[in-house]
Design a protein around this motif. Structure first.
Motif, short mmCIF file in Angstrom:
data_model
loop_
_atom_site.label_atom_id
_atom_site.label_comp_id
_atom_site.label_asym_id
_atom_site.label_seq_id
_atom_site.Cartn_x
_atom_site.Cartn_y
_atom_site.Cartn_z
N THR A 106 9.27 3.19 1.20
CA THR A 106 10.50 2.87 1.92
C THR A 106 11.17 4.10 2.52
O THR A 106 12.17 3.98 3.21
CB THR A 106 11.51 2.18 0.98
N ALA A 107 10.62 5.29 2.25
CA ALA A 107 11.31 6.50 2.69
C ALA A 107 11.08 6.82 4.15
O ALA A 107 11.75 7.67 4.72
CB ALA A 107 10.90 7.69 1.82
N ASN A 109 10.92 5.65 8.20
CA ASN A 109 11.41 4.65 9.14
C ASN A 109 10.22 3.88 9.71
O ASN A 109 9.36 4.46 10.36
CB ASN A 109 12.17 5.36 10.26
N LEU A 111 9.81 2.00 12.15
CA LEU A 111 9.71 1.81 13.59
C LEU A 111 9.40 3.10 14.35
O LEU A 111 9.31 3.09 15.58
CB LEU A 111 11.01 1.22 14.15
N TYR B 205 15.01 5.00 4.19
CA TYR B 205 14.71 5.85 5.34
C TYR B 205 15.97 6.35 6.02
O TYR B 205 15.93 7.34 6.74
CB TYR B 205 13.78 5.17 6.35
N ALA B 209 16.68 10.22 6.75
CA ALA B 209 17.19 10.78 8.01
C ALA B 209 18.39 11.67 7.74
O ALA B 209 18.54 12.74 8.32
CB ALA B 209 17.55 9.66 8.98
N ILE B 218 23.56 9.72 15.56
CA ILE B 218 22.16 9.50 15.91
C ILE B 218 21.50 8.65 14.84
O ILE B 218 20.63 7.83 15.14
CB ILE B 218 21.44 10.84 16.10
N GLY B 222 19.96 5.63 16.38
CA GLY B 222 18.53 5.88 16.49
C GLY B 222 17.72 5.33 15.33
O GLY B 222 16.55 5.00 15.48
N HIS B 223 18.34 5.23 14.15
CA HIS B 223 17.58 4.76 12.99
C HIS B 223 18.04 3.39 12.53
O HIS B 223 17.23 2.52 12.24
CB HIS B 223 17.71 5.74 11.83
N ASN B 227 16.25 -0.73 13.57
CA ASN B 227 15.80 -1.50 12.42
C ASN B 227 16.62 -2.76 12.21
O ASN B 227 16.17 -3.70 11.57
CB ASN B 227 15.84 -0.63 11.16
N VAL B 300 10.13 -3.59 20.00
CA VAL B 300 10.89 -2.85 18.99
C VAL B 300 10.01 -2.50 17.79
O VAL B 300 10.07 -1.39 17.27
CB VAL B 300 12.10 -3.69 18.53
N ASP B 301 9.21 -3.44 17.34
CA ASP B 301 8.52 -3.25 16.07
C ASP B 301 7.01 -3.07 16.26
O ASP B 301 6.32 -4.00 16.68
CB ASP B 301 8.78 -4.46 15.16
N PRO B 302 6.49 -1.89 15.92
CA PRO B 302 5.06 -1.64 16.10
C PRO B 302 4.19 -2.57 15.26
O PRO B 302 3.06 -2.85 15.65
CB PRO B 302 4.90 -0.19 15.62
N ARG B 303 4.74 -3.07 14.15
CA ARG B 303 3.93 -3.96 13.31
C ARG B 303 3.65 -5.28 14.03
O ARG B 303 2.56 -5.83 13.96
CB ARG B 303 4.64 -4.22 11.98
N ARG B 305 3.75 -5.62 17.31
CA ARG B 305 2.88 -5.23 18.42
C ARG B 305 1.42 -5.25 17.97
O ARG B 305 0.56 -5.80 18.63
CB ARG B 305 3.27 -3.83 18.88
N ALA B 306 1.19 -4.67 16.79
CA ALA B 306 -0.18 -4.59 16.28
C ALA B 306 -0.75 -5.98 16.06
O ALA B 306 -1.93 -6.22 16.28
CB ALA B 306 -0.19 -3.81 14.98
#
Lengths: 326, 317
Positions: A106-107, A109, A111, B205, B209, B218, B222-223, B227, B300-303, B305-306
């Protein structure tokens, strides 16, 4: 005296509470310790003892509310962190002090590509342009054993151990002076644990980084640290050189910790767990916090809190019986 | 990804076919005789019968349905308005920009204000700023748009004489309609944004950051926001479809000759080709917004997309 012997990080009387509703949870209670350049101190203790809170209050990243630092001074290279402004702290975080988090799952990000996450910190603390930062990030990935063409991949494409390597690469990218490693191996399986520990140790030696290692694994302590602080219910109850602590554990709780380790030689068939569970942090006992579980408890222990005593040079213990024969 | 989009577009044809079938059937079985309405109150029974023949209403249900589907989906002809005897598509094209302008502007307002208010409330959680913002959102949600529209007309047109109360013309004619269409959506988006930002607030996460030394601003934009975006996108997608489909109310309060009002008048005068064309357009528009929403997820989400990409790989094998 050589520079290596100078006190590099000094934590004095650190006190942190969590407020939840009307109750106050005393998470860290008058914790003090020192760390020399290039050395490692291990904070050992049960879950909820306040180890992570200590580390996070050094970086001042505790969520406020509910966490609140009531008092104490944290000094890094003679600079008092606790009195710095939020802007000044931004330079310290990630630049001078970096943290490896407990749970690699979980650490990161989800995206952002792992590369971008490493680059983010690099751009904040160095004069790199984007290309230089990317090159450095790729270098860091190679250093922790990840092929550099995985720079553009996302966290979900990595296994747990690989993610922890990314987290380590991220923490070390800016050559921090101090590394806070919060149970860096707990979420990993045993074979990966050894690799990750080796990795941290090598990188630490390479850059002469000091480290605060948070763990509840005495094996990890034995392998990695120079000094050990045993934390119980938000207090340091025993503090000594690693060798001294392992040979001559003094506090009944420390003894209990060793008793709950499986021995390789003694041929004992059963472990001796410490009876009971840690005290309710919203309602700590008036006397010694360990008294309710202590096999050697006396009336005195329940009535007043024992002071920290130096039982041999550099070996401190918070127990009435410390130094006497038990 | 391209394959996925093509697949979705093909699916959309099915949706439109189904919509056509349903709307045609509903209108067919609606009591009352369009021919009588069109022929006028003074028409004789013979005139009405004549009218029915001209309009093709004397054919059987199946024949009429066949004609309708054939001209719509094969000849791409939406037919002529029964009332005005002009091609529906011409009138729609004149009116569409007005409706879209209101819808898109309201959407932009929604997005911007909703997200900003939501983030503002979330970053001040539990403080008075939070209560104030959410209080406003609550009021916006609770007020029906036609009521807000009437109150605004009362205040800005009747009392202060600042804005025109109805009709079209310059940009000033659109200000109140846009605000009225946007209000409810702003509130929904603000609440949604606040909730999902708070949901990611304590994620590890975010702490990571922070530990990197990243600035608060940011971190939020940005984070946290990316999400938190999934549920926000969903609510925006719904809101978008709703704004355009919901224009009849706003357009009739402000007498704006857009698509919504066109459909409303057509229903009253039993101008079925117009009603069918408008309903089809709204269905098409909703389907497109839903496709855009799904593409936005992937963006937005690469998962996600994959996931689309693996679908594609499997098919090419």
């Amino acid at each position: 005296m050589s520079k290596a012997d100078e006190v590099f990080l000094k934590v004095e009387d650190l006190e942190v509470i969590y407020t939840s509703g009307k109750k106050n949870v005393q998470a860290v209670n008058k914790v003090s310790f020192e760390l020399k350049k290039g050395q490692t101190i291990a904070l050992v203790g049960e879950t909820g003892a306040g180890k992570t809170t200590i580390a996070k209050s050094i970086l001042r990243i505790l969520p406020n509310p509910p966490a609140k630092m009531l008092g104490g001074r944290i000094t890094l290279e003679g600079r008092e962190l606790t009195s710095l402004s939020e802007e000044e702290m931004l330079d310290i975080r990630g630049g001078k002090i970096a943290m490896i988090f407990q749970d690699p799952m979980t650490a990161l990000n989800p995206l952002m590509t792992v590369g971008d996450q490493i680059v983010e910190g690099l751009l904040l603390h160095n004069d790199y342009d984007k290309d230089a930062a990317e090159n450095r990030a790729k270098e860091m990935l190679e250093l922790v054993g990840i092929p550099k063409d995985r720079f553009v991949e996302y966290p979900y494409q990595f296994s747990g151990g690989m993610k922890q390597r990314v987290v380590i690469a991220m923490a070390l990218a800016c050559n921090p002076l101090l590394l806070l490693a919060d149970e860096p191996t707990t979420a990993l399986d045993v074979t990966i644990q050894a690799q990750v520990l080796d990795l941290i140790r090598n990188l630490k030696e390479k850059y002469n980084t000091s480290m605060i290692l948070i763990t509840h694994d005495l094996g990890v302590v034995a392998e990695t640290s120079d000094t050990v602080a045993v934390v119980y219910a938000g207090e340091i109850i025993e503090y000594a050189d690693k060798r001294e602590l392992f040979i001559n554990p003094c506090h009944p709780y420390t003894n209990g910790l060793f008793g709950s380790l499986p021995g390789m030689t003694e041929g004992e068939s059963r472990l001796k767990p410490i009876a009971g569970s840690p005290p309710d942090p919203t309602d700590l006992p008036k006397g010694c916090a360990f008294a309710p579980r202590c096999p050697y408890v006396m009336d005195e222990c329940i009535e007043s809190k024992p002071d920290m005593k130096e039982i041999s040079p550099g070996h401190f213990c918070r127990c009435i019986k410390a130094g006497k024969e038990i | 990804m391209v394959k996925y989009i093509i697949k979705r577009l093909l699916g959309m044809i099915l949706i439109l076919l189904a919509t056509s079938l349903i709307i045609f059937t509903i209108l067919y079985f609606t009591p009352g005789d369009p021919a009588r309405t069109i022929a006028g109150a003074t028409a004789t029974a013979e005139d009405v019968e004549n009218m029915r023949h001209i309009m093709g209403l004397d054919k059987s249900y199946i024949e009429q349905l066949g004609d309708f589907l054939y001209s719509t989906f094969i000849k791409f002809d939406l037919g002529d308005s029964w009332v005005y005897n002009k091609p529906v598509i011409n009138e729609m094209m004149i009116r569409l920009p007005r409706t879209l302008f209101i819808g898109l502007s309201a959407m932009a307002l929604n997005l911007f204000l909703g997200i900003v208010m939501g983030i503002f409330a979330a970053t001040h959680e539990g403080k008075w700023q939070d209560s104030l913002t959410m209080g406003f959102a609550m009021v916006f949600i609770s007020c029906p748009d036609f009521w807000v529209a009437l109150m605004m007309i009362l205040l800005f047109s009747a009392t202060l004489n600042l804005l025109p109360a109805y009709g079209i013309g310059g940009i000033q004619y659109y200000i109140m309609p846009i605000i009225c269409s946007a209000l409810g959506g702003i509130a929904v988006n603000a609440r949604q944004t606040r909730a999902s930002i708070l949901g990611v607030f304590r994620e590890d996460y975010i702490t990571t950051a922070k530990a990197k030394g990243q600035k608060e601003n940011i971190i939020v934009w940005g984070h946290m926001l990316p999400n938190a975006l999934m549920p926000i996108i969903t609510s925006i997608g719904n809101g978008f479809a709703k704004i355009v489909a919901g224009t009849p109310v706003i357009e009739s309060v402000f007498s704006i000759p857009g698509l919504g009002l066109y459909m409303l008048t057509a229903i009253n005068s039993r101008d079925y080709p117009v009603v069918r064309a408008c309903v089809l357009f709204f269905a098409f528009f909703t389907a497109i917004s839903m496709l855009l929403v799904d593409l936005a997820y992937a963006f937005v989400d690469p998962r996600i997309r994959a996931r689309y990409q693996t679908v594609k790989k499997k098919e090419t094998k």
